[in-house]
Design a protein around this motif. Structure first.
Motif, PDB file in Angstrom:
ATOM      1  N   VAL A 139       0.905  -1.167   0.000  1.00  0.00           N
ATOM      2  CA  VAL A 139       0.000   0.000   0.000  1.00  0.00           C
ATOM      3  C   VAL A 139       0.939   1.211   0.000  1.00  0.00           C
ATOM      4  O   VAL A 139       2.137   1.063   0.234  1.00  0.00           O
ATOM      5  CB  VAL A 139      -0.917   0.074   1.254  1.00  0.00           C
ATOM      6  CG1 VAL A 139      -1.807  -1.151   1.370  1.00  0.00           C
ATOM      7  CG2 VAL A 139      -0.102   0.277   2.539  1.00  0.00           C
ATOM      8  N   ASN A 140       0.396   2.406  -0.224  1.00  0.00           N
ATOM      9  CA  ASN A 140       1.250   3.588  -0.080  1.00  0.00           C
ATOM     10  C   ASN A 140       1.487   3.808   1.403  1.00  0.00           C
ATOM     11  O   ASN A 140       0.553   3.723   2.207  1.00  0.00           O
ATOM     12  CB  ASN A 140       0.584   4.801  -0.740  1.00  0.00           C
ATOM     13  CG  ASN A 140       0.653   4.688  -2.255  1.00  0.00           C
ATOM     14  OD1 ASN A 140       1.742   4.706  -2.829  1.00  0.00           O
ATOM     15  ND2 ASN A 140      -0.477   4.520  -2.893  1.00  0.00           N
ATOM     16  N   GLN A 146      -5.408   0.346   4.867  1.00  0.00           N
ATOM     17  CA  GLN A 146      -5.636   0.679   3.452  1.00  0.00           C
ATOM     18  C   GLN A 146      -5.823  -0.592   2.620  1.00  0.00           C
ATOM     19  O   GLN A 146      -5.560  -1.699   3.062  1.00  0.00           O
ATOM     20  CB  GLN A 146      -4.442   1.459   2.904  1.00  0.00           C
ATOM     21  CG  GLN A 146      -4.110   2.728   3.651  1.00  0.00           C
ATOM     22  CD  GLN A 146      -2.961   3.447   2.973  1.00  0.00           C
ATOM     23  OE1 GLN A 146      -3.135   4.126   1.965  1.00  0.00           O
ATOM     24  NE2 GLN A 146      -1.759   3.286   3.509  1.00  0.00           N
ATOM     25  N   LYS A 147      -6.227  -0.359   1.361  1.00  0.00           N
ATOM     26  CA  LYS A 147      -6.483  -1.469   0.450  1.00  0.00           C
ATOM     27  C   LYS A 147      -5.234  -1.779  -0.382  1.00  0.00           C
ATOM     28  O   LYS A 147      -4.516  -0.861  -0.788  1.00  0.00           O
ATOM     29  CB  LYS A 147      -7.657  -1.070  -0.467  1.00  0.00           C
ATOM     30  CG  LYS A 147      -8.305  -2.219  -1.187  1.00  0.00           C
ATOM     31  CD  LYS A 147      -9.527  -1.733  -1.968  1.00  0.00           C
ATOM     32  CE  LYS A 147      -9.998  -2.776  -2.964  1.00  0.00           C
ATOM     33  NZ  LYS A 147      -8.993  -3.247  -3.902  1.00  0.00           N
ATOM     34  N   GLY A 177       1.457  -3.924   4.222  1.00  0.00           N
ATOM     35  CA  GLY A 177       0.264  -3.174   3.832  1.00  0.00           C
ATOM     36  C   GLY A 177      -0.841  -4.091   3.344  1.00  0.00           C
ATOM     37  O   GLY A 177      -0.683  -4.776   2.335  1.00  0.00           O
ATOM     38  N   ASN A 178      -1.938  -4.117   4.098  1.00  0.00           N
ATOM     39  CA  ASN A 178      -3.093  -4.963   3.756  1.00  0.00           C
ATOM     40  C   ASN A 178      -2.717  -6.431   3.520  1.00  0.00           C
ATOM     41  O   ASN A 178      -3.193  -7.073   2.594  1.00  0.00           O
ATOM     42  CB  ASN A 178      -3.837  -4.396   2.545  1.00  0.00           C
ATOM     43  CG  ASN A 178      -5.257  -4.954   2.366  1.00  0.00           C
ATOM     44  OD1 ASN A 178      -5.803  -4.919   1.280  1.00  0.00           O
ATOM     45  ND2 ASN A 178      -5.865  -5.475   3.411  1.00  0.00           N
TER      46      ASN A 178
END
Ligand code: DX5
Ligand code: ZN
Length: 222
Positions: A139-140, A146-147, A177-178
């Motif tokens: 993810v950023n 976040q997705k 991330g996610n």
């Protein structure tokens, strides 16, 4: 390669940190992921130098310090880490990547480069001899919850293939991330081996921490 789970400490409740760490120790968790954000490289602020120091003194689980800060090479001395710990600096955050990696290695820790979703894997070409792992942001960076950026799955595959093809099979790939129960399986297939487990897996509200860790292990080892 051993599949390692690295719970994200920014997802632990402030007054429940001790209990979480006890659970991580009891369940044989491999690494503790610490997100350090400086409000500049990313807009958020999270765990700082004192948090790292206190956690390091409180547990024998190796730390996995993810520095989302500008010019990390100037600030590495502020952080408490040593042999066996993992430390990552962002490719996008320094003009002196090699210097930062050398400073991490000189303290016996495992040096890692983190790359944002839009950063190509070719950014790693000149430092392959200087790193133990790559942290692929899925993810950023900046916020939990976040997705997944879907294109990063192909990027993990491309990176794993190119590392193996060039004689760097020992370099691990960490995903952050996610990393949900669903996505973790896909990331594993793509070639990851270290999984940052946050709000979408081990800290998910529909199971206890212990149940969620067991579920994640089942997915990664099944
Ligand atoms: C940022 C963090 C977050 C987060 C991961 O680097 O590491 O990505 O805690 O967990 P999710 O995305 O599941 O909330
Ligand atoms: Zn992180």
């Amino acid at each position: 390669m051993k599949q390692k789970i690295a719970p994200s400490m920014m997802c632990t409740p402030l007054f429940g940190i001790r209990e979480c760490v006890e659970t991580f120790e009891r369940t044989g968790i491999d690494l503790l992921h610490l997100d350090v954000m400086d409000g500049s490289f990313v807009s958020n602020y999270t765990l700082g130098t004192n948090y790292v120091k206190e956690l390091k003194a409180a547990t024998r689980i190796p730390l996995d310090i993810h520095l989302m800060i500008e010019d990390p090479e100037r600030k590495l001395d502020w952080f408490d880490f040593s042999e066996g710990d993992y430390v990552s600096v962002h490719y996008e955050a320094t003009r002196h990547l090699h210097r930062a990696l050398a400073a991490i290695k000189s303290r016996g820790a495992k040096a890692m480069v983190a790359i944002n979703p839009a950063t190509p894997i070719s950014a790693l070409d000149s430092v392959l001899d200087d790193i133990d792992a790559v942290l692929v942001m899925t993810v950023n960076p900046g916020f939990a919850g976040q997705k997944l950026v879907e294109s990063t799955l192909k990027k993990i595959r491309r990176l794993r293939d190119s590392l193996d093809g060039a004689g760097y099979s020992h370099i691990e790939i960490e995903v952050d991330g996610n990393v949900s129960f669903e996505n973790a399986g896909k990331m594993r297939e793509a070639g990851a081996s270290i999984y940052v487990a946050g709000s979408s897996s081990v800290f998910a509200k529909d199971g206890t921490l212990e149940e969620n860790i067991a579920k994640m292990r089942g997915i990664l080892e099944g």
